[in-house]
Write a protein that holds these residues in place. Structure first.
Motif, short mmCIF file in Angstrom:
data_model
loop_
_atom_site.label_atom_id
_atom_site.label_comp_id
_atom_site.label_asym_id
_atom_site.label_seq_id
_atom_site.Cartn_x
_atom_site.Cartn_y
_atom_site.Cartn_z
N ARG A 274 48.20 34.65 45.47
CA ARG A 274 48.64 34.29 46.82
C ARG A 274 47.85 35.02 47.89
N LEU A 275 47.61 36.32 47.68
CA LEU A 275 46.80 37.07 48.64
C LEU A 275 45.42 36.45 48.80
N ALA A 276 44.81 36.14 47.66
CA ALA A 276 43.45 35.58 47.67
C ALA A 276 43.42 34.22 48.34
N GLN A 277 44.38 33.37 48.03
CA GLN A 277 44.39 32.02 48.59
C GLN A 277 44.74 32.02 50.07
N ASP A 278 45.74 32.81 50.44
CA ASP A 278 46.18 32.82 51.84
C ASP A 278 45.12 33.40 52.76
N ARG A 279 44.35 34.37 52.28
CA ARG A 279 43.34 35.02 53.11
C ARG A 279 41.91 34.60 52.78
N LYS A 280 41.80 33.67 51.84
CA LYS A 280 40.48 33.17 51.44
C LYS A 280 39.59 34.31 50.96
N LEU A 281 40.11 35.06 50.00
CA LEU A 281 39.40 36.20 49.41
C LEU A 281 38.89 35.79 48.04
N SER A 282 37.61 35.49 47.94
CA SER A 282 37.09 34.92 46.69
C SER A 282 36.29 35.88 45.84
N ARG A 283 35.72 36.93 46.44
CA ARG A 283 34.89 37.88 45.69
C ARG A 283 35.75 39.06 45.26
N HIS A 284 36.04 39.14 43.96
CA HIS A 284 37.00 40.13 43.48
C HIS A 284 36.33 41.24 42.67
N LEU A 285 36.93 42.43 42.76
CA LEU A 285 36.56 43.55 41.91
C LEU A 285 37.82 44.03 41.20
N GLU A 286 37.83 43.92 39.87
CA GLU A 286 38.96 44.46 39.10
C GLU A 286 38.55 45.80 38.54
N ILE A 287 39.21 46.85 38.99
CA ILE A 287 38.91 48.21 38.60
C ILE A 287 39.69 48.54 37.32
N GLY A 288 39.00 49.07 36.33
CA GLY A 288 39.65 49.35 35.06
C GLY A 288 39.99 48.09 34.30
N GLY A 289 39.25 47.02 34.55
CA GLY A 289 39.54 45.73 33.91
C GLY A 289 39.38 45.78 32.41
N GLY A 290 38.37 46.51 31.94
CA GLY A 290 38.18 46.74 30.52
C GLY A 290 38.39 45.54 29.63
N ARG A 291 39.14 45.76 28.56
CA ARG A 291 39.34 44.74 27.52
C ARG A 291 40.29 43.62 27.95
N ASP A 292 41.02 43.85 29.03
CA ASP A 292 42.13 42.94 29.36
C ASP A 292 42.07 42.52 30.83
N PRO A 293 41.06 41.74 31.22
CA PRO A 293 40.97 41.32 32.62
C PRO A 293 42.16 40.46 33.03
N LEU A 294 42.50 40.53 34.30
CA LEU A 294 43.67 39.82 34.80
C LEU A 294 43.51 38.31 34.69
N PHE A 295 42.33 37.81 35.05
CA PHE A 295 42.08 36.37 35.03
C PHE A 295 41.18 36.01 33.86
N LEU A 296 41.57 35.00 33.12
CA LEU A 296 40.75 34.50 32.02
C LEU A 296 39.58 33.71 32.58
N PRO A 297 38.49 33.58 31.82
CA PRO A 297 37.30 32.88 32.34
C PRO A 297 37.59 31.48 32.87
N ASP A 298 38.46 30.71 32.19
CA ASP A 298 38.73 29.36 32.68
C ASP A 298 39.51 29.36 33.99
N GLU A 299 40.23 30.46 34.27
CA GLU A 299 40.97 30.54 35.53
C GLU A 299 40.06 30.81 36.71
N LEU A 300 38.93 31.44 36.47
CA LEU A 300 38.01 31.75 37.57
C LEU A 300 37.56 30.48 38.27
N ALA A 301 37.20 29.47 37.47
CA ALA A 301 36.76 28.21 38.06
C ALA A 301 37.93 27.49 38.74
N ARG A 302 39.10 27.55 38.11
CA ARG A 302 40.26 26.85 38.67
C ARG A 302 40.66 27.41 40.03
N PHE A 303 40.61 28.74 40.16
CA PHE A 303 41.00 29.36 41.42
C PHE A 303 39.82 29.55 42.38
#
Length: 261
Positions: free
Chosen positions: A43-72
């Protein structure tokens, strides 16, 4: 919105975040925090049009799966201090091995390269949280947002974890929760709990010093650590209900901190 007050200064940014949480039917229960972390970021990303993300400590378990990146429509960079952890993440992301509190972090990650940064269960493992937030401020573009989801003091399990020597706290945790072993799905890392509070008096000055504004602190109460211990489970649940009712931030269990550059 229910249960507890959210520290929310006057301002368009804070009001918008408050509206997002209200739309998601915010509850101060810790289960809500885990269930809605991803939805809050979307919601934060969509409402504010924030498309370039940095996940800190993403490691083995990123929040978004690869197929979700294209969808969102998100462009996500994963950062972790451990090359091993990053190697366990699937392909489809830019991956950067870097200590978020190193002097080189802003240059390695890229200054003003991201619109939205976030981390979950990372901040408690950082020995210098003020330096972490300063570096995040450097890599966010103007108007960028940071959301950190972390456990808070002085919830009893985290006080014990901080007081007990690491080898003993590791043994206890891995005995109760086998998936927290080094080769499990959710390994334990040393915790420092620097600036891990939901009371704005204890964390807001540090965030403002790093250059952030529009700071929103969202508290949660509860955890599952005592669920396997009859008697203790019921006593702890009763105390948790009392703490939520009276908004006792000094014994909250988790928090979202959302801040804008």
């Amino acid at each position: 919105m229910s249960d507890a007050a959210i520290d929310q200064p006057i301002g368009a940014s804070a009001r918008q975040i408050g509206a997002i949480l209200a739309d998601l039917d915010y509850s101060a229960d810790f289960i809500w925090a885990f269930d809605n972390y991803k939805a809050t970021i979307v919601r934060l990303a969509q409402d504010r049009k924030l498309s370039r993300h940095l996940e800190i400590g993403g490691g083995r378990d990123p929040l978004f799966l690869p197929d979700e990146l294209a969808r969102f429509g998100f462009d996500v960079t994963l950062n972790d201090i451990s090359a091993h952890e990053l190697a366990l993440a699937p392909d489809g992301y830019r991956k950067i091995v870097c200590d978020i509190i190193s002097d080189a972090a802003p240059t390695v990650l890229g200054r003003e390269c991201y619109d939205l940064a976030y981390c979950r269960m990372v901040m408690e493992h950082v020995p210098d949280v003020a330096k972490m937030w300063r570096n995040i401020h450097a890599v966010l573009a103007p108007g960028g947002v940071m959301l950190s989801f972390f456990p808070t003091l002085y919830a009893p399990p985290y006080v014990l974890n901080r007081m007990i020597p690491e080898k003993w706290s590791r043994f206890i945790l891995e005995t109760i929760f086998p998936d927290r072993k080094e080769d499990g799905d959710n390994p334990k890392f040393p915790a420092f709990y620097d600036h891990c509070f939901s009371d704005e008096r204890q964390i807001k000055p540090m965030l403002e010093s790093a250059g952030f504004s529009g700071i929103v602190i969202v508290p949660f109460w509860g955890y599952s650590y005592f669920w396997k211990f009859p008697g203790l489970k019921q006593i702890d649940a009763a105390f948790t209900r009392l703490a939520r009712k009276h908004n006792w931030r000094f014994v909250s269990s988790f928090a979202y901190v959302i801040a804008t550059k």
